[in-house]
Design a protein around this motif. Structure first.
Motif, mmCIF file in Angstrom:
data_model
loop_
_atom_site.group_PDB
_atom_site.id
_atom_site.type_symbol
_atom_site.label_atom_id
_atom_site.label_comp_id
_atom_site.label_asym_id
_atom_site.label_seq_id
_atom_site.Cartn_x
_atom_site.Cartn_y
_atom_site.Cartn_z
ATOM 1 N N UNK A 79 -2.293 -14.774 -18.505
ATOM 2 C CA UNK A 79 -3.071 -12.790 -18.433
ATOM 3 C C UNK A 79 -3.816 -13.336 -17.187
ATOM 4 N N UNK A 80 -4.516 -13.970 -16.909
ATOM 5 C CA UNK A 80 -5.123 -14.174 -15.916
ATOM 6 C C UNK A 80 -3.730 -13.996 -14.654
ATOM 7 N N UNK A 81 -3.446 -14.858 -14.538
ATOM 8 C CA UNK A 81 -2.458 -15.149 -13.582
ATOM 9 C C UNK A 81 -1.352 -13.032 -13.079
ATOM 10 N N UNK A 82 -1.397 -12.616 -14.462
ATOM 11 C CA UNK A 82 -0.775 -11.360 -14.144
ATOM 12 C C UNK A 82 -1.781 -10.573 -13.446
ATOM 13 N N UNK A 83 -3.428 -10.480 -13.900
ATOM 14 C CA UNK A 83 -4.221 -10.087 -13.416
ATOM 15 C C UNK A 83 -3.714 -10.323 -11.764
ATOM 16 N N UNK A 84 -4.583 -11.462 -11.040
ATOM 17 C CA UNK A 84 -3.846 -11.291 -9.624
ATOM 18 C C UNK A 84 -2.842 -11.153 -9.472
ATOM 19 N N UNK A 85 -2.097 -10.388 -10.252
ATOM 20 C CA UNK A 85 -0.549 -10.289 -9.302
ATOM 21 C C UNK A 85 -0.950 -9.446 -8.950
ATOM 22 N N UNK A 86 -1.342 -8.192 -10.014
ATOM 23 C CA UNK A 86 -1.366 -7.271 -10.091
ATOM 24 C C UNK A 86 -1.969 -6.444 -9.398
ATOM 25 N N UNK A 87 -3.553 -7.335 -9.254
ATOM 26 C CA UNK A 87 -4.623 -6.444 -8.567
ATOM 27 C C UNK A 87 -5.010 -6.650 -7.800
ATOM 28 N N UNK A 88 -3.369 -7.827 -6.479
ATOM 29 C CA UNK A 88 -3.659 -8.464 -5.426
ATOM 30 C C UNK A 88 -2.389 -7.088 -4.544
ATOM 31 N N UNK A 89 -1.162 -6.724 -5.404
ATOM 32 C CA UNK A 89 -0.595 -6.012 -5.149
ATOM 33 C C UNK A 89 -0.559 -4.315 -4.971
ATOM 34 N N UNK A 90 -1.707 -4.334 -6.382
ATOM 35 C CA UNK A 90 -2.909 -2.965 -5.622
ATOM 36 C C UNK A 90 -3.301 -3.406 -4.261
ATOM 37 N N UNK A 91 -3.726 -4.126 -3.891
ATOM 38 C CA UNK A 91 -4.191 -4.436 -2.444
ATOM 39 C C UNK A 91 -3.668 -4.003 -1.482
ATOM 40 N N UNK A 92 -2.488 -4.792 -1.919
ATOM 41 C CA UNK A 92 -0.758 -4.575 -1.075
ATOM 42 C C UNK A 92 -0.823 -3.083 -0.662
ATOM 43 N N UNK A 93 -0.069 -2.092 -1.476
ATOM 44 C CA UNK A 93 -0.480 -1.035 -1.193
ATOM 45 C C UNK A 93 -1.714 -0.222 -0.768
ATOM 46 N N UNK A 94 -2.727 -0.793 -1.254
ATOM 47 C CA UNK A 94 -4.392 0.347 -0.607
ATOM 48 C C UNK A 94 -3.901 -0.368 1.142
ATOM 49 N N UNK A 95 -4.167 -1.320 1.481
ATOM 50 C CA UNK A 95 -3.504 -1.898 2.443
ATOM 51 C C UNK A 95 -2.597 -0.813 3.693
ATOM 52 N N UNK A 96 -1.362 -0.252 3.524
ATOM 53 C CA UNK A 96 -0.821 0.141 3.740
ATOM 54 C C UNK A 96 -1.042 1.553 4.077
ATOM 55 N N UNK A 97 -2.127 2.506 2.593
ATOM 56 C CA UNK A 97 -2.350 3.416 2.797
ATOM 57 C C UNK A 97 -3.384 3.486 4.168
ATOM 58 N N UNK A 98 -4.395 2.993 4.276
ATOM 59 C CA UNK A 98 -5.032 2.492 4.320
ATOM 60 C C UNK A 98 -5.045 3.154 6.203
ATOM 61 N N UNK A 99 -4.287 1.837 6.431
ATOM 62 C CA UNK A 99 -3.773 1.975 7.517
ATOM 63 C C UNK A 99 -2.637 3.269 8.466
ATOM 64 N N UNK A 100 -2.346 3.826 7.258
ATOM 65 C CA UNK A 100 -1.688 5.070 7.960
ATOM 66 C C UNK A 100 -2.839 6.051 8.304
ATOM 67 N N UNK A 101 -4.015 5.994 7.637
ATOM 68 C CA UNK A 101 -5.359 6.934 7.218
ATOM 69 C C UNK A 101 -6.234 6.630 8.904
ATOM 70 N N UNK A 102 -5.944 5.235 8.918
ATOM 71 C CA UNK A 102 -7.143 4.928 10.698
ATOM 72 C C UNK A 102 -6.498 3.489 10.509
ATOM 73 N N UNK A 103 -7.141 3.346 11.680
ATOM 74 C CA UNK A 103 -6.478 1.802 12.491
ATOM 75 C C UNK A 103 -7.092 0.502 11.862
ATOM 76 N N UNK A 104 -6.722 -0.066 11.846
ATOM 77 C CA UNK A 104 -7.604 -1.637 11.247
ATOM 78 C C UNK A 104 -7.411 -3.112 11.994
ATOM 79 N N UNK A 105 -7.697 -3.331 11.840
ATOM 80 C CA UNK A 105 -7.891 -4.999 12.503
ATOM 81 C C UNK A 105 -8.180 -6.018 11.830
ATOM 82 N N UNK A 106 -7.940 -7.119 12.262
ATOM 83 C CA UNK A 106 -8.221 -8.425 10.712
ATOM 84 C C UNK A 106 -9.625 -8.795 10.839
#
Lengths: 249, 642
Positions: free
Chosen positions: B185-212
């Motif tokens: 379950x912990x592994x799944x939580x990491x996968x789901x949570x980080x997948x959400x982060x991946x999506x969030x990254x793309x969406x935020x990237x369309x709203x404002x410039x982002x850097x490392x």
């Protein structure tokens, strides 16, 4: 030993969790120097009562007076400084240190450093903790753990000690030494309130017992009288308690 | 009015992104009690991957899907390779996460440089109502987030996996007893949570410039939102992200944009003081300050004999000057001065940590108060070193006491966040209160430097010895403190807070006083910093420094020498390698992870354990055993309940 004046007096004590009535309108007195037992079936509100007296839970209604002054809204730590300490099963010890260190820590919590009372050495002797002083507390067997818990509680030199199921999980020998210990504590001037399921222990130990059922007082008085009360037998004991029989526990 | 509508709309869209980060954090935290600092960097890396894919001409949605996969993969790998091994001690997980953050940030810097990039919008164009403008892209972002939230809630409620996840969250032990594989379950939580982060990254990237560099800020914002909503509470995270996103945008457009961080950290502190369990949680949070947990299981070790203790003391006293005198050049000497300055701060923190077990991420804030009190006195009133010390000590103690008072109301990770916010708030105030502090330009010390007989602040050597003496005094104080009645009362809090209360201790008051005492040490260190470095600016006391002080403490480990060793290793070792800053960060991050995984208790306890083993081997003494076994079974079976 009992001089009759109530040291701790609760009036109309009530604890309702929504529709669940854990305790309703309880009047309880603990007199200086006595050993008071609280018994009753599971869910009868014994522990809730004890927790309210010790400030762990705030009652929905009613008042508590300690030596005549109102302490209903006092928190645990303030009650402890006023001389009322409770030990319960699940929060008893300082775990990650040696027994010696744990007792030193307990000693540091003592409110009045000048008051002679029991010294740590006396407590160690009384509870037979000498042989485990250098062991890590959380690695001790249950019987020792309980004793360390009680040692910590009496280390701060309370006037009233409330014990929540001190005998649970102890074997007969350990229960017997617990009984002797509590009697010795009373001799040292302590007033004791005790909740336990072990009827043999309770009858042998207590000056007075209160029987609770569904949050109300069913009977109270001398243990030998109370266990003959038909209402008590019906609600709690199931069958009359005979004294040489061990199966009662 | 139109501006208001526009602001609220933009705020709601921003909150959609915050929700995606916060949901991921809440997912992982709910099961593991871990704050994964690298989570924000997953966000950034996924954004870069999507950016590259769209540059190759791929459709936005394909790129977004790839970003989700990248995020999920990073989450999976970090759990399997790293966090799996830190589950016993949440603070170690915290440090490993920081190490991973540094590594990933360095990797991103190496590949993409530090320049901000922008992911092309999902749909271009938009429509206007009055003077408000609603871009299709923002609407798409909002729609994706809302749809995703709906799906998540649905799955958690009614799918088998969702229910298992919830069971594992509620009570891992009970869940394992009914046959749920909590580890999985912990592994799944990491996968789901980080997948959400991946999506969030793309969406935020369309709203404002982002850097490392954006990972840090994002994780703190996301964590703030997750905490405000109540950790592990998904619907709370959603409500909190809307409140936070809109609030932040309102402050930015109606007040001064500079106030946004003050708003953020102020809100965090105020909310957690009054609602210690989060905005939408009724309860108080847990009783314990998490102190025992935080230290994890303490492996008690044989106490050192008097001779051994004396030897350690003498070696330590000899080593400090030797280290300095053997330093090859003035650069190395300057580094040692900095290490000594940090060591004083780490000791200040260990006044709190060694006694109460509370780890606070606010030491740089207290150091700032000390240094700036001296600096302001010097700049505005022309007062010198002794005045600085005389005033800075009580002032910083007061700030420390205030921090302790706040901390006393919080538990667990809420406590960590409040201290972090406290540190960040002080930094922002120093930055913003320009008339007092000279803002970003800092304060340059024009005072004559004081001297104490042969010692003073003229040369690096003099500075080093003065600071080393201060550090030694701090160690001595700590050693004495642990043996006093007061110190033992603090230990009671560390070992069992509710028992300490039951025995009559004023727990809140004790916490307040020990933080004040820590402030005293920090103040002395801060003034020494001012007079040895001769220039202070808010940037010297950023929250990053607070985190670094915690890292030094954890590296060194518990014990009186730990902080000094941790500080020297932290400051000197990365410099020894002579790498470029980015490579240095990469190596340091990886080293941090390795050290925590290999030596989870820190250097000093690990060294002591090794020494004890050696002594036993030489003297052929058997390993310590517990001699309390009696012939009867140790624990009688639980009595039948009547």
């Amino acid at each position: 030993m009992s001089d009759g004046t109530p040291l701790l007096e609760a009036t109309g004590l009530t604890m309702h969790y929504g529709a669940v009535k854990a305790c309703t309108d309880l009047d309880v007195q603990i007199r200086g120097g006595e050993i008071l037992g609280i018994i009753g079936p599971n869910g009868s509100g014994k522990s809730t009562l004890l927790k309210m007296l010790a400030g762990h839970l705030r009652p929905t209604a009613g008042s508590i007076r300690l030596r005549g002054s109102d302490v209903t809204r006092w928190k645990t730590d303030r009650l402890a400084r006023a001389g009322l300490v409770m030990t319960s099963q699940n929060q008893m010890v300082f775990g990650g240190v040696s027994v010696r260190e744990a007792l030193q820590i307990g000693e540091a919590c003592r409110r009045d450093t000048r008051n002679a009372g029991l010294t740590t050495a006396q407590i160690v002797e009384m509870l037979h903790l000498g042989e485990v002083l250098d062991d890590t507390v959380e690695e001790l067997p249950l019987g020792y753990l309980r004793r360390v818990g009680i040692a910590l509680a009496i280390g701060v030199q309370p006037d009233i000690l409330l014990l929540d199921e001190p005998a649970a999980g102890l074997n007969d020998e350990e229960t017997e030494s617990l009984r002797e210990l509590i009697l010795r504590l009373r001799e040292a001037g302590l007033t004791v309130g005790i909740v336990d399921h072990d009827m043999t222990l309770m009858v042998a130990l207590c000056d007075r017992v209160i029987v609770l059922d569904v949050g109300q007082i069913l009977a109270q008085g001398e243990p030998h009288d109370v266990i003959k009360d038909p209402a008590v037998i019906d609600a709690y004991l199931g069958s009359p308690l005979s004294f040489d029989a061990e199966e009662a526990s | 009015m139109d501006i208001l509508i526009q602001t609220v709309f933009n705020g709601v869209v921003a909150s959609a992104v915050y929700f995606l980060i916060a949901a991921g954090i809440t997912f992982v935290f709910g099961l593991t009690k871990l704050i994964n600092f690298a989570h924000g960097q997953f966000f950034v890396l996924a954004m870069f991957v999507a950016y590259e894919l769209t540059r190759l001409g791929l459709n936005f949605f394909v790129a977004a899907a790839a970003a989700i996969v990248v995020g999920a993969l990073l989450g999976y790998l970090s759990e399997r390779l790293l966090f799996r091994f830190t589950s016993a001690n949440p603070y170690n997980g915290l440090i490993v996460g920081l190490g991973l953050l540094l590594v990933l940030e360095a990797v991103a810097l190496k590949i993409w440089g530090g320049f901000p990039v922008r992911v092309p919008a999902s749909f271009s164009g938009g429509f206007g109502v009055g003077s408000s403008f609603f871009s299709y892209n923002r609407i798409t972002v909002l729609a994706i987030a809302v749809a995703l939230a709906a799906v998540l809630f649905r799955l958690l409620k009614s799918s088998r996996l969702g229910q298992q996840l919830q069971a594992a969250h509620e009570n891992p032990v009970a869940a394992a007893h009914v046959g749920i594989n909590v580890g999985r379950m912990v592994t799944y939580a990491f996968i789901v949570g980080s997948g959400l982060a991946g999506l969030g990254g793309v969406l935020l990237g369309t709203l404002q410039p982002m850097s490392a560099f954006d990972g840090h800020g994002l994780i703190i914002k996301g964590f703030a939102v997750a905490l405000l909503g109540g950790l592990g509470n998904l619907s709370g995270a959603m409500k909190a992200s809307v409140l936070y996103g809109v609030g932040e945008t309102l402050v930015a457009s109606y007040l001064i944009p500079d106030f946004v961080p003050i708003f953020t950290y102020g809100v965090i502190i105020v909310v957690l003081v009054f609602r210690p369990g989060g905005l939408f949680e009724k309860g108080q949070g847990s009783e314990q300050t998490f102190s025992r947990n935080s230290i994890g299981r303490i492996h008690r070790q044989r106490d050192l004999t008097r001779g051994e203790r004396l030897t350690v003391l003498l070696v330590a006293l000899a080593c400090a000057p030797m280290l300095f005198e053997l330093a090859p050049d003035s650069h190395a000497q300057a580094l040692l001065v900095v290490a000594a300055l940090y060591a004083v701060q780490v000791y200040a923190l260990s006044y709190v940590y060694e006694t109460t077990g509370i780890l606070s991420i606010a030491q740089a804030g207290l150091m700032l108060v000390g240094a700036y009190t001296g600096g302001v006195l010097a700049m505005h009133l022309g007062l010198g070193f002794w005045w600085a010390l005389l005033v800075a000590v009580p002032v910083t103690a007061l700030f420390g006491g205030a921090l302790g008072f706040i901390v006393a109301r919080c538990t667990g990770h809420y406590l960590l966040l409040t201290t972090l916010a406290f540190s960040a708030l002080l930094y922002q105030v120093a930055l913003t209160a320009q008339s007092l502090t000279n803002g970003d330009n800092g304060i340059i010390l024009a005072q004559e430097l004081p001297s104490f007989g042969p010692f003073g602040f003229e040369s690096l050597r003099e500075q080093f010895y003065v600071i080393a003496v201060a550090a030694a005094l701090a160690v001595g104080g700590l050693a004495i403190l642990r043996r006093t009645r007061y110190g033992r009362q603090l230990l009671a809090i560390r070992e069992n807070e509710s028992l300490a209360r039951s025995l009559g201790l004023r727990v809140g008051f004790l916490k307040t006083t020990i933080f004040a005492l820590s402030g005293v040490v920090s103040a002395v260190g801060g003034v020494l910093y001012l007079y040895s470095q001769r220039v202070i600016a808010p940037a010297s006391f950023e929250t990053a420094l607070s985190i670094e002080i915690v890292i030094m403490l954890v590296l060194g480990g518990r014990g009186l020498l730990g902080p000094a060793i941790g500080a020297v290793v932290f400051v000197v070792v990365p410099e020894l390698l002579g790498l470029t800053p980015i490579d240095q960060q990469l190596v340091f991050g990886a080293g941090l992870i390795a050290v925590i995984l290999l030596s989870p208790d820190g250097f000093v306890p690990t060294f002591r354990a090794g020494y004890n083993r050696l002594v036993r081997m030489i003297s052929r003494r058997p390993a310590e055993t517990y001699n309390i076994v009696d012939p009867a079974p140790q624990v009688a079976p639980q009595k039948e309940v009547v």
